[in-house]
Enzyme design. Structure first.
Site, PDB file in Angstrom:
ATOM      1  N   HIS A  45       0.819  -1.219   0.000  1.00  0.00           N
ATOM      2  CA  HIS A  45       0.000   0.000   0.000  1.00  0.00           C
ATOM      3  C   HIS A  45       0.848   1.263   0.000  1.00  0.00           C
ATOM      4  CE1 HIS A  45      -3.266  -2.741   1.619  1.00  0.00           C
ATOM      5  NE2 HIS A  45      -3.856  -2.130   0.631  1.00  0.00           N
ATOM      6  N   ARG A  90     -15.698  -4.316   1.256  1.00  0.00           N
ATOM      7  CA  ARG A  90     -15.703  -2.858   1.164  1.00  0.00           C
ATOM      8  C   ARG A  90     -15.731  -2.484  -0.308  1.00  0.00           C
ATOM      9  NH1 ARG A  90     -10.393  -0.497   0.007  1.00  0.00           N
ATOM     10  NH2 ARG A  90     -11.099   1.474   0.858  1.00  0.00           N
ATOM     11  N   ASN A 126     -14.208   0.177  -3.249  1.00  0.00           N
ATOM     12  CA  ASN A 126     -13.177   1.157  -3.600  1.00  0.00           C
ATOM     13  C   ASN A 126     -13.506   1.626  -5.012  1.00  0.00           C
ATOM     14  OD1 ASN A 126     -10.927   2.734  -3.323  1.00  0.00           O
ATOM     15  ND2 ASN A 126      -9.465   1.086  -3.733  1.00  0.00           N
ATOM     16  N   GLU A 138     -14.537  -1.250  -7.335  1.00  0.00           N
ATOM     17  CA  GLU A 138     -14.064  -2.561  -6.897  1.00  0.00           C
ATOM     18  C   GLU A 138     -14.878  -3.003  -5.680  1.00  0.00           C
ATOM     19  OE1 GLU A 138      -9.386  -1.858  -8.163  1.00  0.00           O
ATOM     20  OE2 GLU A 138      -9.936  -1.965  -6.053  1.00  0.00           O
ATOM     21  N   TYR A 168      -3.687  10.771  -7.505  1.00  0.00           N
ATOM     22  CA  TYR A 168      -3.391   9.346  -7.356  1.00  0.00           C
ATOM     23  C   TYR A 168      -4.309   8.489  -8.227  1.00  0.00           C
ATOM     24  CZ  TYR A 168      -3.123   4.720  -5.259  1.00  0.00           C
ATOM     25  OH  TYR A 168      -3.007   3.370  -5.072  1.00  0.00           O
ATOM     26  N   LYS A 169      -5.561   8.878  -8.312  1.00  0.00           N
ATOM     27  CA  LYS A 169      -6.514   8.106  -9.096  1.00  0.00           C
ATOM     28  C   LYS A 169      -6.455   8.449 -10.587  1.00  0.00           C
ATOM     29  CE  LYS A 169      -9.690   7.378  -5.198  1.00  0.00           C
ATOM     30  NZ  LYS A 169      -9.814   5.907  -5.153  1.00  0.00           N
TER      31      LYS A 169
END
Lengths: 189, 354
Positions: free
Chosen positions: B194, B224, B226, B266, B317-318
């Site tokens: 990570h 979860r 994402n 995701e 970042y994305k």
């Protein structure tokens, strides 16, 4: 530029003798003596002759000392040595980051646990960089951007480090806008 | 009645990807609030909840066959997308068992599993597979058990070994990833793999997530959501192929934004495995075009608000930086600022025409 905020980088402590060990082996990519904190009776010390020796092998000076013509030679000998080792060995490693983790990999392959290996970075900060696109390893990279020897892409050297590969990750910097390559800066002398 | 699988979908050049109205409405929209920030948003993975995508251990939908074909194409080009370290063989069999038993129980019209001691017979009707093999004997399968079964599942999978109070990503099948490399990361500890994620380390998200996962119990999986965004319905946005898909990010215009931009979600699930004590991590990827998101009133307004308030580090970042403003400009006229219900459910059961 040198701190990209990425948290996969290892942090290194100074080397200290681990008194729980029964045998102690210091291996270094350099030619200098082991640090004083290690240098007690029974320490074996493996070092690499500088390239100025041009293949000649200077004689060791003390008991337990051994010299090698190259880090590669040292690594191969270490593999054979560890294959015959028993519990109780402590391994102390000093050198550039790729050397540290190459040795770590050899040691792990021969069953040493992470509590039995101690690493200390010294010497050049130059990086081994793996191109994530073509998988070529680029050795001795001192700049923030490097042209991949395998595929020719201009790679940004990410701070993301793999201990298994002893390498940083290189990602094509102009993938989105081909040709838009900033000036490389010297960052890892 | 079984799922009507779409044929001839393509997730690469000459893209061809369509969601039915039911497919749009079952999309696991990731924003339960008007603002987004990293959190340990883990909940029990039990059937039910705000989207049918949560109904089964492993969700199968209308894209199943096409996604398995896409995976086979990626692996043919780059076999390194599936790797498992040698000590993980018990986890490979655990994965095969969990997937086969779950799929056969949840979708009996499409999959079946018959056991006679260790001799198993697996039938996968959508892919036309009828395989007898001996459980625990890899040589009785066409390839290693983890690769064998994950070639027949949607979404990526990784295997986490647990030792030294940490998790190590010691295997995976990774062909539909949001820009991370299994080949580079394999063997890394939880914080190492990570490492590149911004902001979350400082807030302790990964420390808390790791502590939680080390205690994950067999029989009590968790999940979860994402998200990121992808230009074109491309599943393989790997760093390996970034030189090929990266330029797509410069092609977004006000005219094509609704067709080009896809929200990529995701559904991440985590299962403790019984024999190996490893953790199976499922990363099930869903793509929905902005055009389809807009058909759901709540989702288009909420997406607008999330993008407007997203911290710049996360946008960077994305990989959204080049086209985020184009999306916001497109959505802004359709957001009246009205209060939206909490949670991710669409709040409507029919869609206006596309």
């Amino acid at each position: 530029m040198t701190d990209q905020g990425i948290k996969s980088r290892p942090i290194y402590a100074t080397l200290r003798r681990d008194s729980s060990g029964r045998r102690h082996l210091y291996v270094s990519a350099g030619s200098g003596p082991p640090p004083d904190a290690l240098a007690q009776d029974g320490l074996e010390s493996w070092t690499v002759a500088p390239t100025t020796c041009e293949g000649t092998l200077p004689r060791p000076e003390g008991v337990g000392e051994r010299r090698f013509r190259s880090t590669r030679y040292l690594m191969e000998t270490l593999g054979r040595r560890l294959a015959g080792e028993r519990m109780g060995l402590r391994l102390y490693v000093e050198g550039p980051e790729d050397f540290l983790w190459d040795v770590y990999g050899v040691a792990q392959a021969h069953g040493l646990g992470r509590q039995e290996i101690f690493l200390k970075q010294s010497g050049t900060l130059a990086r081994r960089v793996q191109c994530v696109h073509c998988k070529t390893f680029n050795e001795g990279v001192t700049t923030t951007i490097v042209r991949c020897a395998g595929c020719g892409a201009n790679l940004f050297v990410r701070d993301h480090f793999s201990r298994r590969l002893s390498a940083f990750q290189g990602v094509k910097i102009d993938a989105e806008q081909p040709g838009d390559v900033p000036q490389a800066e010297r960052a890892y002398p | 009645m079984g799922i009507q699988f779409r044929k001839d979908e393509r997730f690469r050049e000459n893209f061809s990807y369509v969601n039915s109205d039911a497919g749009v409405l079952r999309f696991p929209f990731p924003f339960g609030e008007d603002r987004y920030m990293y959190s340990v948003n883990i909940e029990p993975h039990i059937p039910g909840g705000p989207t049918p995508a949560f109904a089964h251990a492993f969700d199968i939908d209308e894209h199943y066959i096409a996604e398995c074909q896409e995976r086979a194409m990626v692996l043919a080009d780059d076999p390194g997308r599936c790797q498992v370290l040698p000590h993980m063989m018990p986890a490979q069999w655990d994965t095969l068992e969990l997937l086969m038993e779950s799929l056969a129980a949840d979708y009996p019209e499409h999959f079946s599993l018959d056991k006679d001691g260790d001799t198993w017979r697996w039938i996968n009707r959508p892919l036309g597979i009828d395989q007898s093999f001996v459980f625990g004997r890899p040589e009785t399968l066409p390839c290693a058990p983890f690769e064998y079964i994950t070639r027949q599942a949607q979404g990526d999978f990784t295997l986490q070994d647990q030792r030294d109070d940490n998790l190590f990503v010691d295997g995976g099948m990774v062909t539909t990833q949001a820009d991370w490399s299994l080949d580079f990361d394999i063997g890394m500890s939880f914080h190492e793999w990570h490492g590149p994620v911004p902001l979350a380390h400082e807030t302790g998200v990964f420390d808390r997530a790791l502590r939680f996962l080390l205690r994950l119990q067999y029989g009590h999986p968790v999940r979860r959501l994402n998200w990121t965004m992808t230009i074109n319905p491309r599943l393989d946005t790997s760093p390996e192929n970034y030189p090929d898909w990266g330029p797509d990010r410069t092609t977004v215009t006000p005219e094509n934004v609704a067709e080009k931009v896809h929200l990529r979600v995701e559904l991440q699930t985590l299962f403790r495995l019984p024999r190996s004590n490893a953790i199976l991590f499922g990363i099930r990827c869903y793509l929905l075009s902005l055009k389809d998101i807009e058909r759901v009133e709540k989702w288009r307004k909420r997406l607008h608000r999330v993008l407007t308030t997203l911290p710049p580090e996360l946008a960077e970042y994305k990989g959204l930086t080049r086209y985020r403003d184009t999306i916001i400009a497109h959505l802004a006229p359709h957001d009246d600022g009205a209060e939206l219900s909490p949670g991710i459910q669409p709040d409507q059961t029919v869609l206006p025409p596309a």
